[in-house]
Design a protein around this motif. Structure first.
Motif, mmCIF file in Angstrom:
data_model
loop_
_atom_site.group_PDB
_atom_site.id
_atom_site.type_symbol
_atom_site.label_atom_id
_atom_site.label_comp_id
_atom_site.label_asym_id
_atom_site.label_seq_id
_atom_site.Cartn_x
_atom_site.Cartn_y
_atom_site.Cartn_z
ATOM 1 N N UNK A 137 0.819 -1.205 0.000
ATOM 2 C CA UNK A 137 0.000 0.000 0.000
ATOM 3 C C UNK A 137 0.858 1.262 0.000
ATOM 4 N N UNK A 138 2.011 1.223 0.661
ATOM 5 C CA UNK A 138 2.890 2.385 0.665
ATOM 6 C C UNK A 138 3.421 2.673 -0.732
ATOM 7 N N UNK A 139 3.716 1.626 -1.495
ATOM 8 C CA UNK A 139 4.179 1.820 -2.866
ATOM 9 C C UNK A 139 3.069 2.443 -3.723
ATOM 10 N N UNK A 140 1.840 1.963 -3.549
ATOM 11 C CA UNK A 140 0.724 2.538 -4.300
ATOM 12 C C UNK A 140 0.489 3.985 -3.885
ATOM 13 N N UNK A 141 0.602 4.240 -2.588
ATOM 14 C CA UNK A 141 0.420 5.606 -2.088
ATOM 15 C C UNK A 141 1.473 6.536 -2.682
ATOM 16 N N UNK A 142 2.718 6.065 -2.766
ATOM 17 C CA UNK A 142 3.791 6.882 -3.326
ATOM 18 C C UNK A 142 3.537 7.177 -4.802
ATOM 19 N N UNK A 143 3.060 6.184 -5.547
ATOM 20 C CA UNK A 143 2.797 6.398 -6.969
ATOM 21 C C UNK A 143 1.643 7.373 -7.176
#
Length: 626
Positions: A511-517
């Motif tokens: 989820x952190x990767x998606x949030x960053x994108x």
């Protein structure tokens, strides 16, 4: 704005005119709600009128701050720390509270809409047990009201209107509670199928308790027929109870459900039981105890009341005062008579210690009492919270024998066996780990004691996935005693914790990767960037996508840094596991390998960045020379 004469006038002029109007006409409010660029330039007073006109716009702007509030560090720690009863004004440093307070201003309608939004969020929360994230809606409701009150106090008489939105609905809260839940006094028997007035507010409902035995049966079992707190038997247990249409009971329950308020009530019940034991009083003879229990029950039942639209006062706990609370009082009395400070090695069955054949009947009675405690702990959240508060209190007062019995009660109930119940235990696990750290530092508790084995090996390890802060506190606790623990035991603890939190950590990483994108994409889109998540959402101990993205997920291991990673490294080194990799379980081997790969990647990235900086400097020097 649809006015031909104003189309050639600078936008500041009509905005200034509207700021001087107490009521802007509805057609203009509609156009302002549809034009985001103009709306952003409006003064606060006009924005409040637009919010009153368009509730969808209010929800769209407020929902991101409501989502942000539950992951602010002050909110998390206030919910987890059971020894913190009074918030040290975290609302002053809360960006979410600040934004919501500015949205409310002096509008009672906007305040009511925000309160209703919190109620809807609590009512629709899918979790069967309420964790800190679900309870943040109750905390937000309380803190927003107090923030408005603080604003009016700072502004003086001229700014008293700033809190009008909340004070009008909340100023008589405590008087209404006292009327519906009187501390003492005689109330005559009421036989009516209609709603009772405030002065006769004895509304009851079986929704508060799955057991519906009459008070006469409870009194007969106790060997006496009497009124409880001045109430007759029928009134005490709610026979012929009438349903109240007063929704304020559910709103009062949300205020009482605020985690610090519930922690305070549980601690006060625990303290009252201890005073009963010292003064040799029965629980049924202490009006304050029944009043506190009913306040706790009112808070516990807040979500069910909102879901079922049944707003009733909790019944008088006459049966429980002669049952579970009397048994709990006996357990405290036995601990007071038998326990010595820090006597942790001896374990005592509940009131049935080593009775011979002559005491067989008495032993069976003792076992029935223990089984009653186990059953009620499993069934009633109020009992669970008070037992947990008692356990922490006895542990802090060096009564390890009573604390061990209460811990065994928790284990015998098998309530922890349900994964859905784990979030409810996050405050208890966090507070227990913190208290054990203090005892270890003061040498009041050994890692080789029986109490340690039960508290850490059976309870904390089972609750380590309740919240990332619980995970961190348990690691800190192990760091303080890792030199005393056998390396094999320490390795087994670490492997178990990594296995228990694997799914949460993997979900958080994804989820952190998606949030960053999404954040990077929003930065290049002006319209979306305005509605994007504020920067403070991604900081602190945990984070979550804003509800503005309509993709909320539970991230128990979010945040800008993984504090537990460094703790694992320290535990491996200080605990003497560096050169004993044969003791490492598979989960620990995999995790340490991931940490090493991450370290190498970070080092390579840092080296590449330094090399690029040197190349840039060299190119700049060559250019100057040329």
């Amino acid at each position: 704005m649809g006015v031909r004469e104003l189309q050639q006038v600078p936008i500041e002029v009509p905005i200034e005119v509207m700021s001087c109007m107490s009521h802007v006409p509805a057609p203009y409010l509609k156009q302002l709600a549809e034009d985001r660029e103009v709306f952003n330039e409006l003064p606060a007073a006009v924005k409040q009128q637009v919010y009153e006109y368009d509730r969808n716009l209010l929800q769209q702007d407020a929902v991101q701050y409501i989502a942000a509030y539950k992951y602010e560090l002050g909110t998390i720690l206030a919910a987890l720390n059971m020894s913190q009863f009074v918030r040290l004004r975290p609302r002053l440093g809360s960006e979410a509270i600040k934004q919501l307070r500015e949205m409310v201003g002096s509008s009672s309608k906007v305040y009511s809409h925000l309160v209703e939004l919190c109620e809807v969020r609590l009512k629709e929360s899918p979790s069967p047990y309420l964790g800190s994230k679900e309870l943040s809606y109750c905390a937000l409701r309380t803190q927003l009201l107090m923030a408005l009150h603080d604003c009016s106090q700072r502004a003086g008489v001229g700014g008293a209107k700033a809190a009008a939105g909340g004070s009008r609905a909340e100023r008589d809260f405590f008087s209404r509670v006292r009327e519906s839940l009187p501390l003492s006094g005689s109330v005559k028997r009421q036989r009516t199928s209609g709603s009772l007035g405030p002065q006769q507010g004895r509304n009851r409902a079986a929704v508060y308790d799955s057991d519906s035995d009459d008070a006469e049966e409870a009194a007969a079992a106790a060997g006496e027929q009497r009124d409880y707190d001045g109430l007759d038997a029928e009134d005490a247990c709610g026979a012929n109870a009438a349903h109240s249409q007063d929704k304020w009971l559910a709103e009062a329950g949300m205020v009482l459900r605020d985690p610090p308020a519930m922690h305070m009530l549980a601690a006060e019940v625990a303290d009252t039981l201890h005073r009963c034991m010292l003064q040799r009083q029965l629980p049924c003879n202490v009006p304050q105890l029944s009043w506190l229990l009913r306040l706790m029950q009112l808070g516990v039942a807040a979500r069910n009341s909102l879901r079922e639209s049944r707003f009733v006062t909790p019944p008088h706990p006459a049966r429980d005062l002669h049952g579970v609370w009397a048994e709990l009082l006996v357990l405290l009395a036995e601990g007071e008579m038998e326990a010595q400070p820090w006597e942790q090695e001896r374990q005592r069955p509940h009131r049935a210690a080593a009775l011979g054949n002559d005491g067989q009947q008495q032993q069976q009675q003792q076992q029935r009492g223990w089984q009653l405690l186990v059953n009620e702990y499993r069934r009633q959240e109020v009992v669970r919270r008070v037992v947990q508060a008692l356990l922490l209190d006895r542990l802090a007062n060096a009564d390890l024998l009573t604390a061990r019995s209460l811990l065994q009660l928790l284990l015998d109930s098998k309530h922890l066996a349900s994964p859905a119940a784990v979030p409810e235990y996050a405050p208890f696990a966090y507070s227990l780990a913190s208290l054990l750290q203090e005892l270890v530092k003061s040498r009041g508790l050994s890692a080789r004691s029986a109490f340690w084995g039960a508290a850490v090996g059976e309870v904390l390890l089972a609750l380590v996935d309740a919240d990332s802060q619980v995970h961190i506190e348990v690691l800190r606790l192990l760091l303080g005693v890792c030199k005393e623990l056998p390396p094999a035991t320490l390795a087994r603890y670490l492997g178990h914790m990594l296995a228990a939190t694997a799914a949460s950590r993997a979900r958080a990483s994804s989820q952190k990767k998606k949030f960053a994108s999404i954040s990077s994409a929003a930065a290049s889109h002006a319209a979306f960037a305005h509605h994007g998540v504020p920067g403070y959402i991604a900081g602190g101990a945990a984070s979550e996508w804003s509800d503005g993205f309509r993709t909320v997920r539970s991230l128990k291991y979010g945040g800008s840094s993984d504090g537990y990673s460094e703790l694992y490294r320290k535990l491996v080194v200080v605990g003497g596991l560096s050169d004993k990799q044969e003791l490492w379980p598979a989960e620990l081997k995999q995790y340490m390998q991931e940490l090493e790969e991450r370290r190498q990647q970070e080092e390579a990235a840092r080296h590449a960045q330094q090399q690029a900086a040197r190349d840039d400097e060299q190119q700049a020097g060559d250019g100057d020379l040329f």
